[in-house]
Write an enzyme that holds these catalytic residues in place. Structure first.
Site, mmCIF file in Angstrom:
data_model
loop_
_atom_site.group_PDB
_atom_site.id
_atom_site.type_symbol
_atom_site.label_atom_id
_atom_site.label_comp_id
_atom_site.label_asym_id
_atom_site.label_seq_id
_atom_site.Cartn_x
_atom_site.Cartn_y
_atom_site.Cartn_z
ATOM 1 N N LYS A 115 0.824 -1.214 0.000
ATOM 2 C CA LYS A 115 0.000 0.000 0.000
ATOM 3 C C LYS A 115 0.853 1.256 0.000
ATOM 4 O O LYS A 115 0.492 2.248 -0.634
ATOM 5 C CB LYS A 115 -0.946 0.002 1.210
ATOM 6 C CG LYS A 115 -2.123 -0.942 1.045
ATOM 7 C CD LYS A 115 -3.265 -0.525 1.942
ATOM 8 C CE LYS A 115 -4.459 -1.444 1.788
ATOM 9 N NZ LYS A 115 -5.543 -1.135 2.706
ATOM 10 N N LYS A 198 -4.235 -10.730 -5.891
ATOM 11 C CA LYS A 198 -5.466 -10.840 -5.097
ATOM 12 C C LYS A 198 -6.550 -9.891 -5.643
ATOM 13 O O LYS A 198 -6.251 -8.755 -6.002
ATOM 14 C CB LYS A 198 -5.136 -10.467 -3.646
ATOM 15 C CG LYS A 198 -6.293 -10.602 -2.678
ATOM 16 C CD LYS A 198 -5.985 -9.971 -1.330
ATOM 17 C CE LYS A 198 -6.064 -8.464 -1.368
ATOM 18 N NZ LYS A 198 -6.177 -7.784 -0.083
ATOM 19 N N LYS A 201 -10.873 -4.574 -3.532
ATOM 20 C CA LYS A 201 -11.854 -3.518 -3.739
ATOM 21 C C LYS A 201 -11.183 -2.189 -4.080
ATOM 22 O O LYS A 201 -11.838 -1.264 -4.519
ATOM 23 C CB LYS A 201 -12.787 -3.382 -2.533
ATOM 24 C CG LYS A 201 -12.147 -3.230 -1.147
ATOM 25 C CD LYS A 201 -13.221 -2.957 -0.085
ATOM 26 C CE LYS A 201 -13.165 -3.756 1.187
ATOM 27 N NZ LYS A 201 -12.048 -3.566 2.096
HETATM 28 P P1 TYM Z 1 -10.476 -6.049 4.306
HETATM 29 O O1 TYM Z 1 -11.519 -5.029 4.556
HETATM 30 O O2 TYM Z 1 -9.407 -5.747 3.324
HETATM 31 O O3 TYM Z 1 -11.145 -7.415 3.894
HETATM 32 C C1 TYM Z 1 -12.160 -7.984 4.669
HETATM 33 C C2 TYM Z 1 -12.048 -9.494 4.669
HETATM 34 O O4 TYM Z 1 -12.106 -9.994 3.341
HETATM 35 C C3 TYM Z 1 -10.985 -10.833 3.097
HETATM 36 N N1 TYM Z 1 -10.581 -10.669 1.689
HETATM 37 C C4 TYM Z 1 -10.429 -11.682 0.846
HETATM 38 N N2 TYM Z 1 -10.578 -13.006 0.998
HETATM 39 C C5 TYM Z 1 -10.351 -13.780 -0.079
HETATM 40 N N3 TYM Z 1 -9.993 -13.289 -1.296
HETATM 41 C C6 TYM Z 1 -9.829 -11.962 -1.493
HETATM 42 N N4 TYM Z 1 -9.491 -11.493 -2.677
HETATM 43 C C7 TYM Z 1 -10.052 -11.095 -0.379
HETATM 44 N N5 TYM Z 1 -9.995 -9.747 -0.224
HETATM 45 C C8 TYM Z 1 -10.316 -9.511 1.058
HETATM 46 C C9 TYM Z 1 -9.910 -10.328 4.038
HETATM 47 O O5 TYM Z 1 -8.944 -11.322 4.284
HETATM 48 C C10 TYM Z 1 -10.721 -9.986 5.256
HETATM 49 O O6 TYM Z 1 -10.975 -11.144 6.034
HETATM 50 N N6 TYM Z 1 -7.572 -5.527 8.331
HETATM 51 C C11 TYM Z 1 -8.764 -6.132 7.803
HETATM 52 C C12 TYM Z 1 -10.014 -5.726 8.547
HETATM 53 C C13 TYM Z 1 -9.913 -5.883 10.024
HETATM 54 C C14 TYM Z 1 -10.005 -7.105 10.734
HETATM 55 C C15 TYM Z 1 -9.859 -6.742 12.120
HETATM 56 C C16 TYM Z 1 -10.216 -8.423 10.371
HETATM 57 C C17 TYM Z 1 -9.711 -4.900 10.924
HETATM 58 N N7 TYM Z 1 -9.683 -5.396 12.178
HETATM 59 C C18 TYM Z 1 -9.868 -7.705 13.103
HETATM 60 C C19 TYM Z 1 -10.241 -9.385 11.368
HETATM 61 C C20 TYM Z 1 -10.080 -9.023 12.717
HETATM 62 C C21 TYM Z 1 -8.929 -5.737 6.360
HETATM 63 O O7 TYM Z 1 -8.386 -4.755 5.919
HETATM 64 O O8 TYM Z 1 -9.807 -6.498 5.693
#
Ligand code: TYM
Length: 335
Positions: A115, A198, A201
């Protein structure tokens, strides 16, 4: 009864429109786990501002993410659903944990490196560097046992465990060491245009992802344009990353095994395969989309869900934050 259940925490950032990566990697599994665990599912809006957000979009997306949680089948009566910025203990605990985290650990995080390269021209916020500490705080203040996430969050979970262990060693046992729960299929849904990357969004190319809210005709168009290869056989292997990705998507949605899917498309071309992929995704998403629209028309209901969730989340997490502060040596406000 709830007290005997193990605890789950997970969240999704309202930093863009959610993709089927978020749905298959995280949300769909949350739905499966909600009966067995005491679950906290959070819309992590504090995380979203680590990169620039338009206030209007952030407000809209935050509610939409909550509506998507509900529409996907997460029941507010069984789970604690809330918006992160409503529960001040997250930011407070993040500060505390920041003081036990080394800058070197944070600058080594893969996601930070990716990022910060992407946002290098504008400038990289300290929030982007510190973001995994906020994530650790999210998890540890509920003393979560399990964190259902996609593959890309594994490294952040490892840091969370390191921080928990560090705090426990420095003071006395305080936190459990949370385990990641990563699905077998679709742990990493890939970009439709560059299937070695990957699906995200935050991608600049809309053809690279399917959004949970994409209308059927858009899904059909994006899947028909998905990059495959010239081999023309539906086979799950690393030499055919585009086809492999589409097979994983079918498998995660339908529950069919890779072998069953390969057999079904033996001797058939990509055109028919892709048409089916699109229809399978549409069938899964259409009822969710309909429900999301209904929920977004009922802001009073959404408010009742997130208010109740925040009250419970605050009550539970405050106990842990008080404990942390006491161990660190702060004077309690009241005994
Ligand atoms: P974020 O918002 O990027 O994504 C949310 C969840 O979706 C999963 N994910 C994917 N899984 C499979 N294939 C993909 N292409 C894909 N893109 C996203 C992510 O692995 C995630 O589970 N830091 C985290 C959010 C967060 C969080 C937490 C998660 C903040 N605090 C505490 C668990 C526990 C994040 O940016 O996810």
């Amino acid at each position: 009864m709830e007290q005997n259940k193990k605890v789950i925490f997970s969240g999704i950032q309202p930093s863009g429109n959610l993709t089927i990566g978020n749905y298959l990697g995280a949300l769909k599994n949350w739905v499966k786990l909600q009966d067995e665990y005491d679950c906290y599912f959070c819309v992590v809006d504090l995380h979203a501002i680590t990169v620039k957000q338009e206030p209007k979009n952030l407000r809209q997306r935050t509610l939409e993410v909550l509506a998507i949680y509900l529409a996907s089948g997460i029941e507010p009566s069984k789970n604690t659903l809330f918006i992160q910025s409503h529960v001040h203990t997250h930011a407070e605990a993040a500060w505390l944990l920041n003081c036990f985290t080394y800058t070197g650990e944070l600058s080594r995080m893969t996601q930070f490196k990716d990022k910060s390269r992407k946002y290098a021209e504008t400038s990289v916020s300290a929030g982007l560097l510190n973001y995994p500490v906020l994530m650790a705080a999210d998890i540890l203040i509920y003393n979560a046992d399990l964190v259902p996430v996609g593959q890309d969050q594994k490294q952040h979970l490892e840091l969370t465990r390191d921080l928990a262990q560090r705090f426990n060693n420095l003071y006395s046992p305080t936190f459990k060491l949370p385990e990641p729960y990563i699905p077998e299929t679709a742990a990493k849904v890939m970009d439709l245009q560059e299937p070695t990357k990957k699906m995200s969004k935050s991608s600049d190319n809309p053809n690279s992802y399917i959004l949970i809210m994409d209308p059927p005709e858009v899904i059909r168009k994006k899947i028909s344009r998905a990059v495959t290869d010239s081999l023309g056989i539906v086979k799950y292997n690393d030499e055919q990353p585009g086809v492999k990705n589409l097979i994983s998507i079918i498998s995660a949605i339908t529950g069919l095994s890779v072998k069953e899917i390969e057999e079904k498309y033996e001797g058939k071309g990509y055109a028919e395969f892709k048409e089916d992929v699109a229809e399978i995704i549409i069938n899964e998403l259409e009822p969710i989309q309909k429900k999301v629209k209904e929920l977004l028309d009922d802001k009073t209901y959404l408010q009742s869900v997130y208010k109740e969730g925040a009250q419970k989340a605050l009550y539970v997490s405050n106990k842990m934050v008080r404990k942390m502060k006491k161990k660190i040596g702060f004077i309690p406000f009241e005994k």
